[in-house]
Design an enzyme around this catalytic site. Structure first.
Site, PDB file in Angstrom:
ATOM      1  N   GLN A 179      14.362  19.290 -10.481  1.00  0.00           N
ATOM      2  CA  GLN A 179      14.577  18.203  -9.902  1.00  0.00           C
ATOM      3  C   GLN A 179      15.869  18.019  -8.896  1.00  0.00           C
ATOM      4  O   GLN A 179      15.935  16.921  -8.437  1.00  0.00           O
ATOM      5  CB  GLN A 179      14.530  17.232 -10.858  1.00  0.00           C
ATOM      6  CG  GLN A 179      13.219  17.161 -11.719  1.00  0.00           C
ATOM      7  CD  GLN A 179      13.559  16.124 -12.889  1.00  0.00           C
ATOM      8  OE1 GLN A 179      14.649  15.678 -13.246  1.00  0.00           O
ATOM      9  NE2 GLN A 179      12.512  15.992 -13.719  1.00  0.00           N
ATOM     10  N   HIS A 194      16.889  15.891 -14.470  1.00  0.00           N
ATOM     11  CA  HIS A 194      17.464  14.585 -14.596  1.00  0.00           C
ATOM     12  C   HIS A 194      18.861  14.184 -14.108  1.00  0.00           C
ATOM     13  O   HIS A 194      19.762  13.830 -14.914  1.00  0.00           O
ATOM     14  CB  HIS A 194      17.638  14.196 -16.244  1.00  0.00           C
ATOM     15  CG  HIS A 194      16.365  14.084 -16.907  1.00  0.00           C
ATOM     16  ND1 HIS A 194      15.908  13.657 -17.994  1.00  0.00           N
ATOM     17  CD2 HIS A 194      15.121  14.784 -16.403  1.00  0.00           C
ATOM     18  CE1 HIS A 194      14.655  13.824 -18.481  1.00  0.00           C
ATOM     19  NE2 HIS A 194      14.079  14.357 -17.375  1.00  0.00           N
TER      20      HIS A 194
END
Length: 202
Positions: A62, A126
Site C-alpha cells: 500500500q 496502513h
C-alpha cells in the site's frame, strides 16, 4: 441528469494504481500513481511524462505516492502538496510524509518535506493518507497506524493512527489540543484511528 442517466467517458487508460487526483484551474488534473509517479493529464486525456522533483519513496504494498492537493492559493503560488511513504535511513520501513513544491511545467521545484510521521514503522501497510485544507488555511493529514503498530494509535508520543493539523509550511498551530502537554506530539488533532484513506471537510 435529472432522470438518472449518465454517460461515462474513459479519459485515460493504463495508469498503474492511480491513487488520487487534483483538478487544475486551467483544466486537466494532476494524478498520482502509487509506484511513485505524478502526472499531468490534459482535458483531452493527454498524459505527461512523470513530473520530476519528487522525494525518495518507499514503494511496496500500500506504500508509495498517495494523495495530491493544490494549495488554496495555487493560482498565484503554484504550490502542490503530496503525501507519500517516506523510507527510514535503512530503507526497510516507512512513515507517512508530506512534501510540497512549485509546479513549473512538468517539474516540481523547490521541493521540501513539511511533515514526517515518526517513528517509521510501516513495512508497506496502513499509511493513510489524505490531505485536506480548511477555510482557515490549516492542513489536515490523515495517517494509518502502520498495521504492525495498532497500539501506537493510542500513544500520544507517536504519530501512528493520528489525524494531524499543521500549517502549510509545517509549523504547528498554537491551538492544537495537545500543544504543551508533556509526552504528546503537538501535531495531533485526533487519535486512535486505524487507516484513514478518505477525508472530506464538512
Amino acid at each position: 441528469s435529472k432522470n438518472g442517466n449518465y454517460a461515462v467517458t474513459v479519459l485515460v487508460e493504463g495508469l498503474e494504481h492511480p491513487w488520487s487526483l487534483a483538478f487544475l484551474p486551467e483544466g486537466g488534473m494532476l494524478v498520482t500513481e502509487r509506484p511513485g509517479r505524478l502526472r499531468q493529464i490534459g482535458a483531452d486525456g493527454a498524459v505527461s511524462a512523470p513530473i520530476t522533483g519528487l522525494p525518495k519513496m518507499f514503494v511496496d504494498g500500500q506504500a508509495g505516492l498517495l494523495d495530491v492537493a493544490l494549495s488554496p492559493g495555487f493560482v498565484s503560488d503554484r504550490l502542490v502538496y503530496v503525501s507519500f511513504a517516506e523510507p527510514n535511513f535503512r530503507g526497510n520501513h516507512a512513515g507517512t510524509a508530506v512534501a510540497r513544491g512549485r509546479l513549473e511545467g512538468d517539474a516540481l521545484n523547490n521541493v521540501e518535506v513539511i511533515y514526517r510521521q515518526e517513528p517509521k514503522l510501516s513495512a508497506g501497510s496502513h499509511l493513510g493518507s489524505r490531505l485536506v485544507f480548511d477555510d482557515a488555511g490549516h492542513l489536515f493529514v490523515t495517517q494509518g497506524e502502520n498495521r504492525v503498530a495498532a497500539a501506537a494509535a493510542q500513544e500520544l508520543d507517536k504519530l501512528q493512527g493520528k489525524l494531524v493539523r499543521i500549517w502549510p509550511d509545517g509549523r504547528i498551530p498554537d491551538d492544537n489540543p495537545f500543544v504543551g502537554r508533556a509526552g504528546a506530539r503537538p501535531e495531533i488533532w485526533s487519535y486512535g484511528h486505524r487507516n484513514m484513506q478518505g477525508a472530506a471537510l464538512h
